[in-house]
Design an enzyme around this catalytic site. Structure first.
Site: not given
Length: 330
Positions: A201, A254, A319
């Site tokens: 991340k 990510k 999303y």
């Protein structure tokens, strides 16, 4: 041998031929859909920087779950926006915290949906950092303390598992977080709950819209002392290897779009299921351009998803999940 004996276009001559030789596919089972739940009643508040993504109160969550289930989406990633914040992020591990309440509701209404609980403190702390903060007066700076933060993260993970979460997804980037949470879950009797680690991340500029959505922007400083430098690739492999050794069941990269080289490198080096997080700015940039009529949203989104899968991702947090599920049906 080469041209004219070899003609690669022979396998591209029709849609049916292209379908037959297609190497990479995206299915609805590859998708994990993020949801933001909050307190109150009748709340369905669109996040201004993320068109089509909402803060939802629990009373309106049932309708959202029905839509998700009807589309065939099997998994959600659950984020909570708490009613109050404090220095310890105590709402994160409160038995009646917003994530815990939402999890129990989801497992009651749609028990087949896999609940992935984001396990972090940033949206629950009043300072917006992912751990315990200590202010060093001699250096006039605030430090995020690693080991004390682990204790709170373990409490959060166990509380989420007790509420019914199917997967614990720690996103805090503290050293040793997978080991600590694995040990804590096992001791609490949740040895069969898997950990989806945010292994790689980065301290990325692609998180801006999410910080509006989760109300989690740091109140001072930044997260560069615990999230990774975007310039580093070899370090990403070390982070992932540490998580494998500590007991992670999934690995994650990510953001995804600017880091597909690392998705491929993790895929080549490790055999655990690999998750790509198609993050908020990656979503918002496409939505903004589509609203201007500059791009074909559906074509762009599906090309990105194929790219993540081709790079080696098994699962994609996005999303766009509901849009993609609808497009796949059509």
């Amino acid at each position: 041998m080469g041209f004219p004996i070899v003609r690669n276009r022979r396998l591209r001559g029709s849609a049916s031929l292209r379908n037959m030789v297609r190497e990479t596919t995206v299915t609805v089972h590859d998708l994990i859909y993020p949801i933001f739940v909050t307190y109150g009643t009748g709340v369905k508040e669109e996040i201004s920087s993320m068109p089509g993504v909402y803060h939802l109160s629990l009373d309106l969550l049932e309708q959202e779950l029905q839509e998700i289930a009807a589309l065939g989406i099997q998994s959600i990633l659950l984020f909570g926006v708490p009613e109050h914040k404090d220095a310890q992020g105590s709402s994160a591990f409160d038995t009646n915290g917003i994530v815990q309440q939402a999890t129990r509701l989801i497992k009651k209404q749609q028990p087949q949906i896999v609940v992935v609980a984001d396990t972090c403190l940033c949206q629950f702390t009043d300072h917006g950092h992912c751990g315990v903060v200590h202010f060093d007066e001699s250096k006039q700076r605030a430090d995020v303390l690693n080991d004390p933060s682990l204790e709170l993260l373990v409490q959060t993970a166990v509380s989420q598992a007790e509420a019914g979460a199917d997967i614990i997804a720690p996103s805090n980037m503290m050293d040793g977080f997978v080991y600590a949470i694995r040990q804590g879950l096992d001791e609490a009797g949740f040895e069969n709950i898997p950990i989806m680690s945010y292994s790689v991340k980065f301290a990325s500029a692609f998180y801006g819209p999410f910080r509006e959505a989760a109300h989690s922007a740091p109140q001072f400083g930044d997260r560069k002392t615990y999230q990774m430098d975007p310039a580093n690739g070899r370090e990403a492999l070390r982070e992932a290897e540490a998580d494998v050794v500590e007991g992670a069941d999934f690995l994650m990269v990510k953001p995804a779009l600017a880091y597909m080289d690392l998705i491929r490198q993790l895929r080549d080096q490790f055999d655990l299921p690999l998750v790509a997080y198609n993050v908020s700015a990656e979503y918002s940039m496409v939505k903004a351009a589509a609203l201007q009529g500059w791009i074909d949203e559906r074509a762009i989104v599906m090309e990105m998803m194929i790219g993540f899968k081709r790079a080696g991702a098994d699962l994609i947090i996005t999303y766009f999940a509901k849009d993609i599920a609808q497009w796949l049906r059509e």
